[in-house]
Structure formats: C-alpha cells, structure tokens
Motif scaffolding. Structure first.
Motif, PDB file in Angstrom:
ATOM      1  N   ALA A 109      44.152  24.239  39.779  1.00 33.24           N
ATOM      2  CA  ALA A 109      43.111  24.664  38.852  1.00 33.24           C
ATOM      3  C   ALA A 109      42.516  23.465  38.121  1.00 33.24           C
ATOM      4  O   ALA A 109      41.298  23.398  37.911  1.00 33.24           O
ATOM      5  CB  ALA A 109      43.673  25.675  37.857  1.00 33.24           C
ATOM      6  N   ARG A 110      43.342  22.507  37.729  1.00 30.31           N
ATOM      7  CA  ARG A 110      42.843  21.310  37.055  1.00 30.31           C
ATOM      8  C   ARG A 110      41.955  20.479  37.977  1.00 30.31           C
ATOM      9  O   ARG A 110      40.914  19.965  37.552  1.00 30.31           O
ATOM     10  CB  ARG A 110      44.009  20.463  36.564  1.00 30.31           C
ATOM     11  CG  ARG A 110      44.684  21.024  35.350  1.00 30.31           C
ATOM     12  CD  ARG A 110      45.802  20.131  34.879  1.00 30.31           C
ATOM     13  NE  ARG A 110      46.488  20.737  33.753  1.00 30.31           N
ATOM     14  CZ  ARG A 110      47.726  20.465  33.397  1.00 30.31           C
ATOM     15  NH1 ARG A 110      48.425  19.568  34.092  1.00 30.31           N
ATOM     16  NH2 ARG A 110      48.269  21.050  32.365  1.00 30.31           N
ATOM     17  N   LEU A 111      42.382  20.339  39.242  1.00 28.77           N
ATOM     18  CA  LEU A 111      41.564  19.584  40.194  1.00 28.77           C
ATOM     19  C   LEU A 111      40.217  20.263  40.414  1.00 28.77           C
ATOM     20  O   LEU A 111      39.181  19.601  40.490  1.00 28.77           O
ATOM     21  CB  LEU A 111      42.301  19.430  41.522  1.00 28.77           C
ATOM     22  CG  LEU A 111      43.471  18.450  41.534  1.00 28.77           C
ATOM     23  CD1 LEU A 111      44.199  18.513  42.874  1.00 28.77           C
ATOM     24  CD2 LEU A 111      42.976  17.042  41.271  1.00 28.77           C
ATOM     25  N   LEU A 112      40.221  21.567  40.527  1.00 28.83           N
ATOM     26  CA  LEU A 112      38.984  22.319  40.708  1.00 28.83           C
ATOM     27  C   LEU A 112      38.072  22.155  39.495  1.00 28.83           C
ATOM     28  O   LEU A 112      36.865  21.953  39.638  1.00 28.83           O
ATOM     29  CB  LEU A 112      39.298  23.792  40.954  1.00 28.83           C
ATOM     30  CG  LEU A 112      38.106  24.696  41.206  1.00 28.83           C
ATOM     31  CD1 LEU A 112      37.385  24.272  42.484  1.00 28.83           C
ATOM     32  CD2 LEU A 112      38.543  26.144  41.306  1.00 28.83           C
ATOM     33  N   GLN A 113      38.673  22.219  38.306  1.00 29.55           N
ATOM     34  CA  GLN A 113      37.891  22.065  37.088  1.00 29.55           C
ATOM     35  C   GLN A 113      37.296  20.662  37.007  1.00 29.55           C
ATOM     36  O   GLN A 113      36.147  20.482  36.611  1.00 29.55           O
ATOM     37  CB  GLN A 113      38.760  22.341  35.866  1.00 29.55           C
ATOM     38  CG  GLN A 113      37.994  22.361  34.570  1.00 29.55           C
ATOM     39  CD  GLN A 113      38.889  22.696  33.395  1.00 29.55           C
ATOM     40  OE1 GLN A 113      40.103  22.572  33.483  1.00 29.55           O
ATOM     41  NE2 GLN A 113      38.286  23.106  32.307  1.00 29.55           N
ATOM     42  N   LEU A 117      33.278  19.768  36.856  1.00 30.54           N
ATOM     43  CA  LEU A 117      32.704  18.963  35.778  1.00 30.54           C
ATOM     44  C   LEU A 117      32.033  17.696  36.298  1.00 30.54           C
ATOM     45  O   LEU A 117      31.097  17.192  35.704  1.00 30.54           O
ATOM     46  CB  LEU A 117      33.798  18.593  34.760  1.00 30.54           C
ATOM     47  CG  LEU A 117      34.357  19.755  33.939  1.00 30.54           C
ATOM     48  CD1 LEU A 117      35.518  19.288  33.057  1.00 30.54           C
ATOM     49  CD2 LEU A 117      33.262  20.393  33.103  1.00 30.54           C
ATOM     50  N   ALA A 118      32.529  17.187  37.430  1.00 28.39           N
ATOM     51  CA  ALA A 118      31.947  15.975  38.006  1.00 28.39           C
ATOM     52  C   ALA A 118      30.573  16.240  38.619  1.00 28.39           C
ATOM     53  O   ALA A 118      29.749  15.332  38.744  1.00 28.39           O
ATOM     54  CB  ALA A 118      32.895  15.385  39.063  1.00 28.39           C
ATOM     55  N   ILE A 119      30.337  17.466  38.995  1.00 26.38           N
ATOM     56  CA  ILE A 119      29.064  17.801  39.651  1.00 26.38           C
ATOM     57  C   ILE A 119      27.976  17.966  38.651  1.00 26.38           C
ATOM     58  O   ILE A 119      27.538  17.837  37.778  1.00 26.38           O
ATOM     59  CB  ILE A 119      29.193  19.083  40.474  1.00 26.38           C
ATOM     60  CG1 ILE A 119      30.134  18.829  41.613  1.00 26.38           C
ATOM     61  CG2 ILE A 119      27.855  19.549  40.977  1.00 26.38           C
ATOM     62  CD1 ILE A 119      30.411  20.032  42.477  1.00 26.38           C
TER      63      ILE A 119
END
Length: 119
Positions: A109-113, A117-119
C-alpha cells in the motif's frame, strides 16, 4: 476439515477426541482456519535395536487456505505432551504468519501510494 492420521500407532478414540479438541480451540481463535485443509499426524518412533523410551510425535500440516504451508512438528515421551506442545507453538506460528501477511500488505500500500504521489 481436520484429518487425523495414525502412523506406527494404534488408532484410539481418546487420542482423536483430544486432538479434535485442541485443534478446535485453535480454530476458534483463528476462524480463517475453518477454510483450510488440516492434517494432524500422530506417530510413535521406536528403535528395535536400541533400548529406551518410545518417542511420540505430532505433526500439524495446513495444506490449503490462507495459512497454506504451515507445518509444525513436536516430539515428547507422551503423545499428549507432544499434542499440547504443538497446540502452544501453533498459536505463536499462526500469529507470526498473520503478521507477515499484514506487513506485506502495508508495504504494498505504501509503494502504491508513493507511485500515485509521484505521478
């Protein structure tokens, strides 16, 4: 589903009942185990060439469901002591297994978040 197998040991209703009771207590604490296929092997090891006490072993194996792959074996001089040890250590093993899955989900979930946010 609980399957009890006797290996090098005569089948006993008392042993079956106690095994069902111990495993049912664990299933009560971990309801997801109801969907799992559980095999409990009760065995006795006796050396015909060496004297000494018989050693009884209890092996818990979960072959399907959310806890698939958990295998726990304990041995003792008494079958009931070995069963009790499996019951105690299995609670700890199931807790750790659940924690590992929870940590993996949090990490994903953290990686997905981070990616969102990077996009």
């Amino acid at each position: 589903m609980i399957n009890i197998i006797f290996k090098n040991l005569d089948s006993s209703e008392l042993a079956k009942d106690i095994t069902h009771e111990k495993i049912s207590e664990i299933i009560h604490k971990f309801p997801k185990l109801r969907r799992c296929s559980i095999t409990v092997t009760l065995s006795m090891d006796n050396s015909p060439t060496q004297g000494g006490a018989d050693i009884f072993s209890v092996m818990f194996r979960c072959t399907s469901g959310p806890y698939k792959g958990i295998i726990l074996t304990k041995s003792a001089i008494s079958l009931y002591v070995a069963l009790s040890e499996v019951s105690e250590h299995l609670l700890e093993r199931l807790n750790r297994f659940g924690d590992k899955n929870r940590v993996k989900k949090i990490k994903q979930a953290r990686l997905l978040q981070k990616r969102v946010l990077a996009i």
